[in-house]
Enzyme design. Sequence first.
Site, PDB file in Angstrom:
ATOM      1  CE1 TYR A   1      -3.451  -6.860  10.476  1.00  0.00           C
ATOM      2  CE2 TYR A   1      -5.228  -7.922  10.169  1.00  0.00           C
ATOM      3  CZ  TYR A   1      -4.456  -6.925   9.796  1.00  0.00           C
ATOM      4  OH  TYR A   1      -4.490  -6.365   8.736  1.00  0.00           O
TER       5      TYR A   1
ATOM      6  CG  ASP B   1      11.241  -0.015  13.277  1.00  0.00           C
ATOM      7  OD1 ASP B   1      10.294  -0.171  13.397  1.00  0.00           O
ATOM      8  OD2 ASP B   1      12.232  -0.923  13.994  1.00  0.00           O
TER       9      ASP B   1
ATOM     10  N   GLY C   1      -4.552  -8.359  -2.663  1.00  0.00           N
ATOM     11  CA  GLY C   1      -3.473  -9.054  -3.143  1.00  0.00           C
ATOM     12  C   GLY C   1      -2.381  -8.231  -3.561  1.00  0.00           C
TER      13      GLY C   1
ATOM     14  CG  PHE D   1      -1.269  -8.658   4.899  1.00  0.00           C
ATOM     15  CD1 PHE D   1      -1.184  -7.836   5.788  1.00  0.00           C
ATOM     16  CD2 PHE D   1      -2.155  -9.681   4.741  1.00  0.00           C
ATOM     17  CE1 PHE D   1      -2.165  -8.079   6.987  1.00  0.00           C
ATOM     18  CE2 PHE D   1      -3.016  -9.989   5.857  1.00  0.00           C
ATOM     19  CZ  PHE D   1      -3.058  -9.080   6.540  1.00  0.00           C
TER      20      PHE D   1
ATOM     21  CG  PHE E   1      -1.750  -1.204   1.295  1.00  0.00           C
ATOM     22  CD1 PHE E   1      -2.233  -2.110   0.432  1.00  0.00           C
ATOM     23  CD2 PHE E   1      -2.643  -1.151   2.336  1.00  0.00           C
ATOM     24  CE1 PHE E   1      -3.093  -3.013   0.536  1.00  0.00           C
ATOM     25  CE2 PHE E   1      -3.534  -2.174   2.778  1.00  0.00           C
ATOM     26  CZ  PHE E   1      -3.897  -3.076   1.749  1.00  0.00           C
TER      27      PHE E   1
END
Length: 253
Positions: A150, A57, A184, A188, A12
């Site tokens: 998650y 990070d 997709g 991920f 993304f």
Amino acid sequence: MLVLVTGASSGFGEAMVRRFLQSGHRVIAAARREEKLHALQDAMGKLGESMLPVVLDVADKDSISAFFEGLPEEWRDIDVLINNAGLALGIAPAQLADLDDWETMIDTNNKGLVRMTRAMLPHFVGRKNGLIINIGSIAGSTAYPGANVYGATKAFVDQFTLNLRADLIGTGVRATNIAPGLCGGTEFSNVRFKGDAAKAAAVYQGTEPLTAEDIAETAYWIATLPSHINVNHIEMMPTCQGYGPLAIQRQAN
């Protein structure tokens, strides 16, 4: 427009960097993998001159501090923060899940997101304008086996975004949660299955999922709306995905 995208080295994030650059905007592309950021900049050719690649990070508090302290003066007047950095790790049931994986997801998906947001808010509120786009997931509102932490991290993203809206009324600062479904063409699932390409590919077999470009287009649309419009939450699914019945465990007679 000056846009800051976290997790910009792939998926993304990379698609969003491309979309904003292609429309003439400047982008700070932040991620852990410096070599991938520079490869993206090179791939953008002349447009890459409007991109600032910076190592970040979001799971590391010190890295966030160093990131903001090190921004050149001409790259500080940010208009849009896209909190895209995030990940899923594992699909094991909660009683078998790896605690380190849980903590990594919380550190990245939640702590990183709130630290980036908190760092930007005084700037946005002070100028009475700004947009925060958080990347959530349908897992934040729809439970499924193995999503455990998650899904909980993405529920946090949704509620945090709504509570930002409650606090930011009258400031001119906007906040949005984009919650994609099956998507997709990104890393991920490879990350979730820790490099098991066969498992990752099986997730999308026989489907036409959303793409990273679909998410980037949505983020771009939100960012270019008139400043009086706030999209609180937008949930996206491919047409091959939908909702099913609740699971019921029945005992044999």
